[in-house]
Design an enzyme around this catalytic site. Sequence first.
Site, PDB file in Angstrom:
ATOM      1  N   ARG A   1      80.658 -20.251 -58.195  1.00 42.78           N
ATOM      2  CA  ARG A   1      81.212 -19.072 -57.498  1.00 42.78           C
ATOM      3  C   ARG A   1      82.572 -18.652 -58.060  1.00 42.78           C
ATOM      4  O   ARG A   1      82.773 -17.456 -58.305  1.00 42.78           O
ATOM      5  CB  ARG A   1      81.252 -19.337 -55.990  1.00 42.78           C
ATOM      6  CG  ARG A   1      79.866 -19.206 -55.350  1.00 42.78           C
ATOM      7  CD  ARG A   1      79.871 -19.568 -53.895  1.00 42.78           C
ATOM      8  NE  ARG A   1      80.341 -20.947 -53.705  1.00 42.78           N
ATOM      9  CZ  ARG A   1      80.706 -21.456 -52.549  1.00 42.78           C
ATOM     10  NH1 ARG A   1      80.710 -20.703 -51.455  1.00 42.78           N
ATOM     11  NH2 ARG A   1      81.078 -22.705 -52.472  1.00 42.78           N
TER      12      ARG A   1
ATOM     13  N   ASN B   1      76.770 -18.829 -51.647  1.00 44.55           N
ATOM     14  CA  ASN B   1      75.765 -19.887 -51.776  1.00 44.55           C
ATOM     15  C   ASN B   1      74.776 -19.770 -50.640  1.00 44.55           C
ATOM     16  O   ASN B   1      75.176 -19.499 -49.509  1.00 44.55           O
ATOM     17  CB  ASN B   1      76.429 -21.263 -51.607  1.00 44.55           C
ATOM     18  CG  ASN B   1      76.983 -21.806 -52.905  1.00 44.55           C
ATOM     19  OD1 ASN B   1      76.677 -21.298 -53.968  1.00 44.55           O
ATOM     20  ND2 ASN B   1      77.804 -22.833 -52.798  1.00 44.55           N
TER      21      ASN B   1
END
Lengths: 330, 810
Positions: free
Chosen positions: B21, B39
């Site tokens: 990320r 996620n």
Amino acid sequence: MAHGAGGKATQSLIEAIFLESFRNPLLEPLEDGAVFGAGTERLALTTDSYVVSPLFFPGGNIGDLAVNGTVNDLAVCGARPLYLSAGFILEEGFPVGDLRRVVASMAVAAEVAGVQIVTGDTKVVQRGKADGCYVNTAGVGLIERPGALGVAGARPGDAVIVSGPIGEHGVTIMLARGELDIEADLISDTAPLNGLVAALLDACPEAVRCMRDATRGGVATILNEIARASGVAVVVEEDAVPVRQAVRGACELLGIDPLYVACEGRLVAVVDGAVVDTALAALRAHPLGEGAALVGRIGEDPPGLVLLKTGFGGTRIVDLLVGDPLPRIC
Amino acid sequence: MSTRVRSVIRVEGVVQGVGFRPFVYGLAVRLGLGGLVGNDERGVFIEVEGAPALVAEFTAALRTSPPPLATVERVSARAVPVTGETRFAIARSTEGGTRRALVSPDVATCDDCLREMDDPADRRYGYAFVNCTNCGPRFTIVRDVPYDRPNTTMAGFAMCADCAREYHDPADRRFHAQPVCCPACGPRLRLLGRDGEPLAGDPVEEAVRLLRDGGVLAVKGLGGYHLAALASRESAVAALRARKHRQEKPFAVMVADLAGARSLCEVDEVEERLLTSGARPIVLLHGREEAASRVAPSVAPAVASPASATASTASQGTASSGTSQVAASETSPLAASTGVSGETPAEASGASEGLWLGVMLPYTPLHHLLLRRLGEPVVLTSGNVSDEPIAYRDEDALTRLRGVADAFLVHDRPIHTRTDDSVLRVLRGRELPLRRSRGYAPRPLPLALGLPRPVLACGAELKHTFCVARGTHAFVSHHIGDLENYETFRSFTEGVEHFLRLFDVVPEVVAHDLHPEYMSTKYALALEGADLVGVQHHHAHIASCLADNGVTGPVIGVAFDGLGYGPDATLWGGEFLVADLVSFERAGHLATVPMPGGAAAVRQPWRMAAACLDVAYGGAVPDDLDVVRRNAESWDGVLALGRRGVNAPLTSSAGRLFDAVASVAGVRDVIGYEGQAAIEWEQLADPVEKGHYGHRLTGSSPFVVHGADLVAAIAEDVRAGTETGTVSARFHTTVARIVAEGCARVRETSGLSTVALSGGVFQNALLLVRAAALLEEDGFHVLTHGQVPPNDGGISLGQAAVAAARDNHR
Ligand SMILES: [Fe+3]
Ligand SMILES: [Mg+2]
Ligand SMILES: [Zn+2]
Ligand SMILES: [Zn+2]
């Protein structure tokens, strides 16, 4: 093979065919004998067929084996053995002299065990249809003590006892076949256990959970039956299991584990852990229990498994064999 | 204003807990794109908006330049209406749905973290638990998915303000690094004494002192406890051996860095890459002559000479021989087997392949701290006694290693999954896994055929692994061990539950070996509610090699191993198969010989020598052979077992053939660990020798290879006084020629020209290299293992591949 027989293959055969067809509450526990009421009495009934080869071996023959085996099956049910039947299947040409020896041994064994052989049957089959002589015995005994004994009765905290060194009968038979170039100073342990059982039950009547004679499949198979039926763990100390040096040596050469070798005069008993000393003392005071030993304990976890604590502190699973023991290692 | 587009992108693979990320965030910010990243249970989802070219560049970069630990398996994008969003944000994790995110293996400490650990000004200076998004514990600390701190064994450590800031800052290297911690808030080291009592002083300092004083130290690592001792100190290593009840199996050594590895062993490029990889496996390396002075003899006891084989038989049953121990302490085995000093036959020939030494580099901050302060290599071996599995729970370790360790260097971050060190060697320029565990598990292996239904493959018995598979992924477990051991068996059953949860699998198909006595077979047969698929052991070996190479066959499969259950109820192990993933045919095999005493014939290779010689000499084995003399006491008894078939199952095993010849050549009559005779036999081979023996293949479909002839040929060579190293080299070449000729025969009838080499015997470098060379010379394409071991550790993958292929065929 002696130590392979009595394993899981035999057990599934029994369950698939006989239990399915005969199913009833007396048969269902698949104990060594059935216990039932007759009038005010409780009786035990058992039967066993003997096909041992060779017929004569150091320490006995098929005759005394057949008497002792049935006496023992009654004794471990908690019954006092009373009457036996004897059935013979003879191969045409079987020497009459041999038959006399077999029958004479049966008479002596019955006398020693304090039972009478009260009925019988004989069939002769064509040459080649049998291996000399097969013997079947059935027996009835009287249960004089209250309470139930059975493989489902073991509880965590109980102690596991064997009445003497294991594996002598099975190894003696393998060597007696004369095919192996192995010499060992060994005789079969065949013996009637009713006296020994009575001594144990007299010493701690309330504390005995179950008893079995460790025949086919040896001590390992009996312990697996107990672990499964009782839903407990059986934890055995390898170093505590009595094995005579001659048996150990022969087993090493043969590559077999004494725990799986048949005995014909050894008792496996599960008793309340609190009275283990009393139980051991009672067994050791009897001539057939001089070598009695505490070999393990009943635990809670893992249910249904027999574990062996090895010398190095390892823990090996001692499983029920499916058939003959094929190596798993590679 | 130019046109804008918006894309919803999904990224699947190992993309969580690996800095994905922050990478996406940084990429979007750099390109000036708006949107979000988050996620979920399937992986990473992204929405991104901006100029079409920039969005395209963004999407491409997801594939082409992901963070080092990520494995991107799939990127799918679809266009959605623009929203005008110009800022980029990181969304919170969501829950629910299927759990498709993949847990990463553990990763060795990265250079950035090491720099911090070494920097006196850094708040993590000297901290033994420094980690970041790019490194640190993963699989070993995961309790559940999604991979978030509360689902790891770090759950009990509340982050301090500084750590929390790093954790929440998308620009920080520790953004969402679940095990993030520091000396103020994280796990702590403690040094405990022999009986578990706390010891005063700096734990690392005191531990180093103890090692320098020749003590044995238990160290809590990533996947379990190790036992450590100074590699150069004979008394320390010998004490470790004695207390561990491990007589002869070589120990692995940890060195501080690559230079340390090079000071002991030859290291080529591939080996260097493996040693320094994030997985940090133990790599088997060729020992250098100089190593002899730096590593104590007991690290890797000498390959037995014929003389010591005699000695070890005299005290039969005890695996180690007094003679070889005494010899070993006089002259280092490293020197001995590399031909430096002059006493054993190997040295006399002066041309041995040399000793293999297992070497690894530090992979946790604690290892780095210890090794740096120590300044020299340590033996680092699994924290267990004898054949027990490695201890990993603190209490258990303190109990089981009492009397073995002089002190315990422990910490309070629990290990959730016991994970052993992985072991590899490099052959033909390629890695060959011998044990695939820490650093590799549970990274998924792709399956060429998709799975219609999820599969659980229960594996074999020794070197056990299991495998959970769904879709196109096969998750081969970490190394479990020998299932007969109860602790190990429990690791198996608990491990299965853990994997099914982690990878969201409810197995509908359960694959198992055909051996009725394997604990894994019994486990499979007792399961309810799934279809059972029995897979023959050697078919599974070949299938694992196919899956390892991403192909489906058909091939000519050569499966040479110890023992596996054959459909004819004999024990197979020297097999030529024609196989694809669905089915196989036995095209050829070694002639069967009895194994006198069953498993005893595995532990005592001389029994196989007796059985083979009995066949080869037609019952008249010359009694002047050394192997007969050494085992005279039990020789006739063992022959009788074989002849009468009393506890003497028939086997066509190639592994047993290696055992038989190693014994006939006087290398080893009784083994102390699995494969010992064959391993030592290989190491003795003279690399210069080019000769070989004759061999005989007869019949067809299946043809039969008469292995006993080869044993007799070796007996005669030994009788003639030929050097052991020469005999070994000739034997290996002969077996390679048998492999090549067998394959040529199968090619004639099947038209196939691809060969897969699998089974534990192909861990043997000499055989693998020579057989592959002969096959390639003859125009074959040769497949070997690169991702899972050729030994039984690869069986579960093969079972899964077969089950999947059969399911596709339904
Ligand atoms: Fe195998
Ligand atoms: Mg009976
Ligand atoms: Zn890092
Ligand atoms: Zn902190």
